[in-house]
Design a protein around this motif. Structure first.
Motif, PDB file in Angstrom:
ATOM      1  N   ASP A 142      63.678  64.367  13.066  1.00 61.27           N
ATOM      2  CA  ASP A 142      63.642  64.997  11.753  1.00 61.27           C
ATOM      3  C   ASP A 142      63.367  66.486  11.889  1.00 61.27           C
ATOM      4  N   LYS A 143      63.950  67.236  10.971  1.00 63.20           N
ATOM      5  CA  LYS A 143      63.902  68.688  11.087  1.00 63.20           C
ATOM      6  C   LYS A 143      62.488  69.244  11.190  1.00 63.20           C
ATOM      7  N   TRP A 144      61.552  68.695  10.416  1.00 63.78           N
ATOM      8  CA  TRP A 144      60.229  69.317  10.343  1.00 63.78           C
ATOM      9  C   TRP A 144      59.140  68.548  11.081  1.00 63.78           C
TER      10      TRP A 144
ATOM     11  N   GLN B 178      47.993  75.725   5.014  1.00 63.70           N
ATOM     12  CA  GLN B 178      47.944  76.180   6.402  1.00 63.70           C
ATOM     13  C   GLN B 178      49.164  75.673   7.172  1.00 63.70           C
ATOM     14  N   VAL B 179      49.407  74.389   7.038  1.00 65.41           N
ATOM     15  CA  VAL B 179      50.576  73.817   7.714  1.00 65.41           C
ATOM     16  C   VAL B 179      51.834  74.529   7.246  1.00 65.41           C
ATOM     17  N   ARG B 180      51.871  74.766   5.957  1.00 61.71           N
ATOM     18  CA  ARG B 180      53.062  75.395   5.400  1.00 61.71           C
ATOM     19  C   ARG B 180      53.309  76.771   6.015  1.00 61.71           C
ATOM     20  N   SER B 181      52.248  77.547   6.137  1.00 60.09           N
ATOM     21  CA  SER B 181      52.456  78.889   6.685  1.00 60.09           C
ATOM     22  C   SER B 181      52.552  78.856   8.210  1.00 60.09           C
TER      23      SER B 181
ATOM     24  N   GLY C  56      59.128  78.807   6.403  1.00 56.96           N
ATOM     25  CA  GLY C  56      60.486  78.443   6.044  1.00 56.96           C
ATOM     26  C   GLY C  56      60.622  77.064   5.440  1.00 56.96           C
ATOM     27  N   VAL C  57      59.533  76.330   5.358  1.00 52.92           N
ATOM     28  CA  VAL C  57      59.608  74.999   4.758  1.00 52.92           C
ATOM     29  C   VAL C  57      59.157  75.081   3.298  1.00 52.92           C
ATOM     30  N   THR C  58      59.920  74.443   2.437  1.00 48.54           N
ATOM     31  CA  THR C  58      59.547  74.448   1.021  1.00 48.54           C
ATOM     32  C   THR C  58      58.520  73.350   0.772  1.00 48.54           C
ATOM     33  N   PRO C  59      57.669  73.548  -0.220  1.00 45.50           N
ATOM     34  CA  PRO C  59      56.616  72.547  -0.467  1.00 45.50           C
ATOM     35  C   PRO C  59      57.176  71.147  -0.689  1.00 45.50           C
ATOM     36  N   LYS C  60      58.292  71.047  -1.368  1.00 44.00           N
ATOM     37  CA  LYS C  60      58.845  69.722  -1.605  1.00 44.00           C
ATOM     38  C   LYS C  60      59.136  68.986  -0.311  1.00 44.00           C
ATOM     39  N   VAL C  61      59.821  69.685   0.573  1.00 43.90           N
ATOM     40  CA  VAL C  61      60.231  69.044   1.818  1.00 43.90           C
ATOM     41  C   VAL C  61      59.025  68.788   2.719  1.00 43.90           C
ATOM     42  N   LEU C  62      58.065  69.714   2.690  1.00 49.98           N
ATOM     43  CA  LEU C  62      56.869  69.490   3.492  1.00 49.98           C
ATOM     44  C   LEU C  62      56.128  68.257   2.988  1.00 49.98           C
TER      45      LEU C  62
END
Lengths: 126, 126
Positions: B26-28, B45-48, B52-58
């Motif tokens: 999987d991509k992420w 934190q994970v997001r930053s 490049g990952v949007t909250p929805k997909v994360l």
DNA sequence: TCATATGGTTACCTCATGGATACCAAGCCG
DNA sequence: CGGCTTGGTATCCATGAGGTAACCATATGA
């Protein structure tokens, strides 16, 4: 700058390990490797080994693996034509990593499936 | 050794190893594991970390991993809310297989990229 | 009163991918 | 002539993954 050897930026979408992971995670790739692990096979053999794969998608998969140098495609100009696919040496070294995944799955599959059931149960009445 | 667990039918789409491979591919997912390998992290934190990952997909990725029991999601009912994600013991055992892939990629990336270039060159004038 | 912060959810859209189906080329053979 | 074989292509369509942008709930504090 011609070569920048190791030190992958694993956070980059360009990272080779991502590329490999996505190849391995492809729906049909593991089955192709399985079909070819004991030696060369013809297109229609691979197709019936796997089952359920359409020729277009099988061709796409095989071409991608050929492009990456993981297998070879040999055309014998006979009539009717014969085409054989075979893992390259590089391709064969991927069987190891595949085994690692299979072992991991074998060890933890039960836990994961149980976790899924449990999670679904818990989230139903949220 | 003494037990021969399920003896997976690797040709089946139901085979757990396929499931695992697709998770890892999987991509992420690899980036989430990387972000969490040193301890618990908060959503943002994970997001930053990843970038490049949007909250929805994360969220989708994290939920899938939580569902499979590979990480835990802990809500601290503070204001503003705090949510921490952390690899489970099972999840941490996947870091090994990830390393295997990374090592393989590190060893063979150059060959693969070279093969691609060469293949593209050969196919241009078909 | 209203902005701020966190950790999301929701609606909407797009584009790549997968799959189904049909078709083709080459040549031998009856 | 026409059919058989292999190893694919060509074409169309449905699905869905992934992205964008807007919104929300809550409580604090200015």
């Amino acid at each position: 700058m011609d070569t920048k050897p190791p030190a992958f930026d694993v956070m980059s979408p360009e990272c080779p390990s991502r590329l490999i992971l996505q190849r391995m995670g492809d729906k049909w790739t593991p089955l192709v490797f399985l079909a070819l692990q004991s030696g060369p096979r013809r297109f229609s053999q691979v197709r019936s080994d796997i089952g359920g794969v359409t020729p277009k998608v099988l061709t796409q998969t095989l071409r991608a693996l050929e492009r990456d140098g993981l297998l070879t495609r040999t055309i014998y100009p006979e009539v009717p034509p014969r085409v054989e696919y075979e893992l390259t040496d590089v391709g064969a070294t991927l069987l190891g990593p595949f085994d690692v995944i299979r072992d991991w799955a074998q060890t933890h599959a039960a836990q994961i499936l149980e976790s899924r059931d449990s999670f679904d149960g818990r989230t139903e009445h949220r």
